[in-house]
Design an enzyme around this catalytic site. Structure first.
Site, PDB file in Angstrom:
ATOM      1  N   ARG A 178      29.737   4.125  55.212  1.00  0.00           N
ATOM      2  CA  ARG A 178      29.215   4.691  56.486  1.00  0.00           C
ATOM      3  C   ARG A 178      27.552   4.785  56.328  1.00  0.00           C
ATOM      4  O   ARG A 178      26.990   5.578  55.292  1.00  0.00           O
ATOM      5  CB  ARG A 178      29.669   6.022  56.766  1.00  0.00           C
ATOM      6  CG  ARG A 178      29.042   6.817  57.811  1.00  0.00           C
ATOM      7  CD  ARG A 178      29.577   7.779  58.592  1.00  0.00           C
ATOM      8  NE  ARG A 178      29.751   9.040  57.609  1.00  0.00           N
ATOM      9  CZ  ARG A 178      30.035  10.330  58.133  1.00  0.00           C
ATOM     10  NH1 ARG A 178      30.695  10.460  59.393  1.00  0.00           N
ATOM     11  NH2 ARG A 178      30.075  11.367  57.351  1.00  0.00           N
ATOM     12  N   ASP A 462      29.531  19.132  55.448  1.00  0.00           N
ATOM     13  CA  ASP A 462      28.562  18.286  55.427  1.00  0.00           C
ATOM     14  C   ASP A 462      27.601  18.662  56.344  1.00  0.00           C
ATOM     15  O   ASP A 462      27.302  19.811  57.085  1.00  0.00           O
ATOM     16  CB  ASP A 462      29.024  16.812  55.582  1.00  0.00           C
ATOM     17  CG  ASP A 462      29.832  16.519  56.989  1.00  0.00           C
ATOM     18  OD1 ASP A 462      29.408  17.473  58.033  1.00  0.00           O
ATOM     19  OD2 ASP A 462      30.377  15.605  57.234  1.00  0.00           O
TER      20      ASP A 462
END
Length: 561
Positions: A178, A462
């Site tokens: 990612r 996150d």
């Protein structure tokens, strides 16, 4: 066109218009070879103008939402949605079975643990689970190459050693990288004086160094694309994939990408996004936390209709979240693409079996709903959850690799349902407000110290966590919301709670709590709403990197291996 890979161990300031402005770190020259930099520069020069135009398009659309316009299904792409004949490319090697994917940053320990986890795939995250520190981004590229070459190991401070298990490469989880989102720049790499797109750097370096390795090992260069806001942004990625494959003499369609549907605008363009990436598509993912952040961000000035209760009460059973996930599965399976579910962020605690048992029960419940809805797999944040989620999908899928053949034509695309925030059950409580403040500050403090994935109260958080926390606080202040006890949420009230929550935090000499409080307040209490918390956060990392670079210049030059 092909490029040799001659390493540059002592970086000159500029190579063919590319300036490396970051501090020198060990093995930097293995990543930033002359030819890798030329490859990045060619992609930047061709596609950067379109990226900038799309960022302007984002801002203009958001202004329209603030003025009362609602997003909707695009009339100009109706033919794409109504044409039932087109499909995405067949599933690529290593992506046929994705029933459980583990996510995490690309640090050395996580790389080893993820590849040893038994998951079907690993989301190697340069985005929300990482910080955009120069050393983190470069070392992540090195770790991927070292893992593919099976030369990676790690020794922790306590002496514990980590190494890859002895197994065939094809038995390890499929790596899906990612890169950073379109909005983030890499200001340590300049092309003709302009900073590069962070996502383009992450993508380009991994493809350049590891694309052939992955193909030779029976897999391929695969990616997760974050923060996409519509099909035009997906089309930009598709054009970059096509050009990069031409430049590296890789067959068209070798690159595959799964798009995270984590913005409200993308939710209205899911089939168009699949169509834009048709020959490079690997499906869609329900990026649930960023999706909630996107709802708050886009409608933050639209009054009570778009105000949500406490973050913990906005579950996947909320009507607008159910509409989003069911429409995602329908879109994917209509086009024979994979539909990947959301994150199970719980971290098991062997010292607290009762709490762990309750959390695992909730994980099973969440994943059972996803499997029943037709998702082909889901995410976990901790290796201990891999067998639990795998078992859930095994129960529903049996011996088949995925549920792509299961159509969800019982689901009807519904614009009003996607926007029905008002029906979300729950309340705003002082405890929820305090949780947003405490978790937001604790995460930001970890982020400022270079850790993008932080274990907080048994959850792996996150950047999306901090984004929801600070944006809810901002919106509650702006709308004059009240807690369930009747307390109006004002800047002064929130500032008092910030002081109280900070007072409870343990302190060390080298903590970044004071800076974290300033950054959180900058994003939660300011009159204007920063689009992303990570942008002012990145400015702080840049100052650290500049200080490190200046310090190195004052010391005698050290050899870089």
């Amino acid at each position: 066109m092909s490029f040799p890979t001659t390493p540059t161990h002592s970086m000159p300031p500029t190579i063919d218009g590319v300036t490396v402005a970051g501090p020198e770190i060990p093995r930097l020259g293995e990543v930033l070879t002359h030819d890798a930099l030329r490859f990045l520069a060619a992609l930047h020069r061709e596609f950067e103008p379109r990226r900038r135009e799309l960022m302007r398009h984002r801002a203009e659309r958001r202004r329209r939402f603030a003025n009362g316009e609602d997003p909707g299904f695009l009339p100009e792409t109706r033919e794409i949605r109504e044409n039932a004949s087109w499909l995405v490319a067949p599933l690529a090697p290593g992506l046929e079975d994705r029933r459980v994917e583990i996510t995490g940053p690309v640090d050395r320990k996580m790389t080893i643990n993820a590849l040893n986890s038994g998951a079907r795939c690993w989301l190697a995250d340069f985005e929300d689970a990482s910080t955009p520190c120069w050393s983190t981004m470069i070392e992540g590229q090195l770790n991927l190459t070292d893992a593919l070459e099976r030369r990676i190991d790690f020794t922790a401070e306590n002496g514990k050693q980590y190494a890859l298990r002895e197994t065939e490469l094809t038995d390890m989880p499929t790596i899906i990288v990612r890169p950073r989102g379109w909005h983030l720049q890499e200001r340590h790499l300049l092309v003709d004086g302009e900073p590069m797109s962070g996502g383009l750097v992450d993508f380009g370096l991994h493809l350049f160094h590891n694309g052939r390795r992955l193909i030779d090992q029976g897999r391929g260069p695969y990616f997760y694309l974050p923060k996409i806001e519509g099909h035009l942004e997906a089309q930009l990625w598709d054009d970059i994939f096509t050009r990069a494959q031409q430049m590296l003499d890789i067959p068209h369609g070798t690159i595959r990408a799964t798009v995270l549907i984590e913005t409200i605008t993308a939710a209205f363009e899911m089939e168009e996004i699949l169509h834009a990436l048709q020959h490079h598509s690997a499906g869609l993912n329900a990026g649930r936390w960023d999706y909630i952040f996107s709802m708050i961000k886009n409608f933050r000035d639209r009054g009570e209709e778009f105000v949500m209760p406490d973050r913990a009460q906005v579950t996947m059973t909320a009507p607008f979240m159910r509409a989003y996930t069911e429409q995602l599965v329908r879109a994917c399976h209509r086009r024979r693409a994979s539909a990947i579910g959301g994150m199970a962020a719980f971290i098991p605690d062997r010292r607290n079996p009762e709490a762990t048992e309750e959390a695992v029960r909730k994980v099973r419940e969440d994943k059972t709903r996803e499997a029943t809805d037709g998702f082909d797999g889901s995410w976990v944040a901790h290796p201990d959850l891999v067998p639990i989620v795998e078992e859930v999908f095994d129960e529903h899928m049996g011996g088949i690799e995925n549920q792509i053949d299961r159509d969800r034509e019982d689901v009807v695309p519904d614009a009003a349902a996607l926007l029905d925030v008002r029906s979300t059950p729950g309340r705003i409580t002082e405890a929820g407000l305090r949780a947003n403040i405490a978790v937001g500050i604790r995460y930001v403090e970890s982020w400022l110290r270079g850790r993008g994935a932080a274990a907080i109260d048994h959850l792996m958080e996150d950047a999306a966590t901090a984004e929801i926390a600070r944006s809810q606080v901002w919106q509650w202040i702006r709308t004059g919301s009240h807690t369930s006890s009747g307390q109006e949420i004002t800047r002064a009230f929130v500032a008092r709670l910030v002081d109280e929550e900070v007072e409870r935090l343990p302190r060390t000499e080298d903590d970044r709590i004071d800076d974290a409080v300033r950054l959180f307040a900058e994003c939660a209490l300011a009159e204007e709403f920063p689009e992303f918390l990570t942008l002012p956060g990145y400015d702080r990392h840049l100052r650290q990197d500049r200080a490190a670079r200046d310090e190195a210049r004052r010391e005698p030059a050290a050899a870089v291996s």
